[in-house]
Design a protein around this motif. Structure first.
Motif, PDB file in Angstrom:
ATOM      1  N   ARG A  57       0.997  -1.148   0.101  1.00  0.00           N
ATOM      2  CA  ARG A  57       0.191   0.207   0.032  1.00  0.00           C
ATOM      3  C   ARG A  57       0.912   1.286  -0.024  1.00  0.00           C
ATOM      4  O   ARG A  57       0.475   2.430  -0.709  1.00  0.00           O
ATOM      5  N   THR A  62      -2.514  -2.394  -4.638  1.00  0.00           N
ATOM      6  CA  THR A  62      -3.655  -3.074  -4.076  1.00  0.00           C
ATOM      7  C   THR A  62      -3.405  -4.061  -2.989  1.00  0.00           C
ATOM      8  O   THR A  62      -2.416  -4.952  -3.030  1.00  0.00           O
ATOM      9  N   SER A 264      -1.019  -8.340  -5.998  1.00  0.00           N
ATOM     10  CA  SER A 264      -1.200  -7.073  -6.000  1.00  0.00           C
ATOM     11  C   SER A 264      -1.140  -6.430  -7.594  1.00  0.00           C
ATOM     12  O   SER A 264      -2.026  -5.794  -8.107  1.00  0.00           O
ATOM     13  N   ASP A 301      -9.392  -5.395  -3.047  1.00  0.00           N
ATOM     14  CA  ASP A 301     -10.528  -5.143  -3.862  1.00  0.00           C
ATOM     15  C   ASP A 301     -11.801  -6.199  -4.075  1.00  0.00           C
ATOM     16  O   ASP A 301     -12.605  -5.945  -4.709  1.00  0.00           O
TER      17      ASP A 301
END
Ligand SMILES: N=CN[C@@H](CCC(=O)O)C(=O)O
Length: 333
Positions: A57, A62, A264, A301
């Motif tokens: 992050r 993500t 990610s 997500d």
């Protein structure tokens, strides 16, 4: 709380699905109650989790890499104990417990990554000083810095690292995150040679390309696109790529280099899992550590993939089997 959480057999036992007449790896792995007792364990490999996504992050990626460790551990512990891999070779140390900042500003996240680096390196240093091989399951690729740092201190030498990765992770030293562990490792004198196997051209900035091409004899790249065009197998290319990698050396495996693994920066294009298995199973280089990172069972997500856990467990078992051979039936030449 930011600390090493050391596991006991009793805590881990509920993760094992026992079946009558079968013995699982989890029933055979070793435990210690304190890092001071590392020397007393006969196990050669030390398994450590770093379930965090702060580094990812902090790199504007993500989140979700904190979700890989526990399912991966469960998948590993439930493999069969047998003469190929008994489990006794493994000391299950535990995980680094990281408190998650409530402030998600880049400054706070990047400062927290520095705190994680400070937790990781002394643990790795102790493991390698005890003549054992840490196998670290992340977490973000930020943790490569702490691992290389600790290895370098333990061995009193700069490390040489080969990274199987779609990305170089040589972003600028703008504060710590998952995209610049190797930048900091080079700058701080922990890393001598850095090789990237399977770097994807689409994720190399023009500036990075210049840096890699012109300035640095100690950085070598074999692009994934070149591997796709090669007449040699991935494994043969790998063997040629690492043959002269000097000692002491370490192995990094970013799961976003494998097609369709949940991570990610995951991609539909990349190595097959079997390519990487073949590389690990045929490995005879004396790597001082293995770091598998960037995988996720669930991303921030909402995307989920339970297969990530088994992917990681299989790769760990392959690495151990190659460096710690038992009875294995070979095909006829
Ligand atoms: N460890 C991964 N680093 C990649 C992430 C790319 C992305 O998030 O898309 C990098 O910084 O290039």
């Amino acid at each position: 709380m930011d600390r090493l959480k050391i596991y006991s057999r009793g805590e881990v036992f509920p993760l094992i699905n026992q079946r009558t007449g079968e013995v699982k790896l989890g029933e055979k792995v070793q435990f210690i109650s304190s890092l001071a007792n590392l020397d007393q364990s006969p196990a050669k490999f030390v398994l450590l989790g770093i379930p965090e996504d702060i580094g990812v992050r902090a790199n504007l990626g993500t989140g979700g890499t904190q979700t890989a460790w526990l399912p991966a551990l469960k998948a590993l512990l439930n493999m069969q104990s047998n003469s190929f891999f008994s489990g006794e070779e493994v000391l299950l140390l535990g995980h680094i417990d990281v408190s998650v900042p409530t402030d998600n500003s880049l400054t706070v996240l990047r400062n927290k990554v520095t705190v994680i680096d400070g937790l990781v390196y002394p643990i790795i240093e102790k493991i390698i000083k005890a003549r054992k091989i840490p196998i670290v399951i992340g977490g973000g690729h930020n943790n490569a810095l702490g691992i290389i740092w600790g290895a370098s201190l333990a061995l009193n030498s700069k490390m040489n690292v080969v990274n199987i990765d779609a990305h170089a992770d040589l972003r600028t030293a703008e504060g710590r995150h998952s995209g610049n562990a190797f930048t900091y490792a080079l700058q701080n004198g922990f890393l001598a040679e850095y090789r990237i196997f399977g770097l994807q051209q689409n994720y190399v900035s023009a500036d990075l390309l210049k840096y890699v091409n012109n300035n640095n004899a100690n950085i070598k790249v074999l692009y994934y696109e070149a591997l796709l065009k090669s007449e040699r197998s991935i494994r043969k290319n790998w063997e040629a790529f690492v043959r002269d990698l000097p000692n002491p050396c370490g192995l990094e495996l970013d799961l976003d280099s494998i097609a369709n693994v949940l991570s990610s920066a995951g991609s539909p294009s990349g190595f097959n899992l079997s390519d990487i298995r073949s590389i690990l199973l045929s490995n005879d280089k004396k790597f001082h550590y293995l770091h598998i990172c960037e995988g996720a069972a669930e991303l921030a997500d909402g995307r989920q993939d339970p297969a990530t856990a088994k992917t990681i467990a299989i790769l760990v078992s392959d690495f151990i089997k190659a460096l710690h051979p038992h009875t294995s039936q070979q095909p006829e030449a």
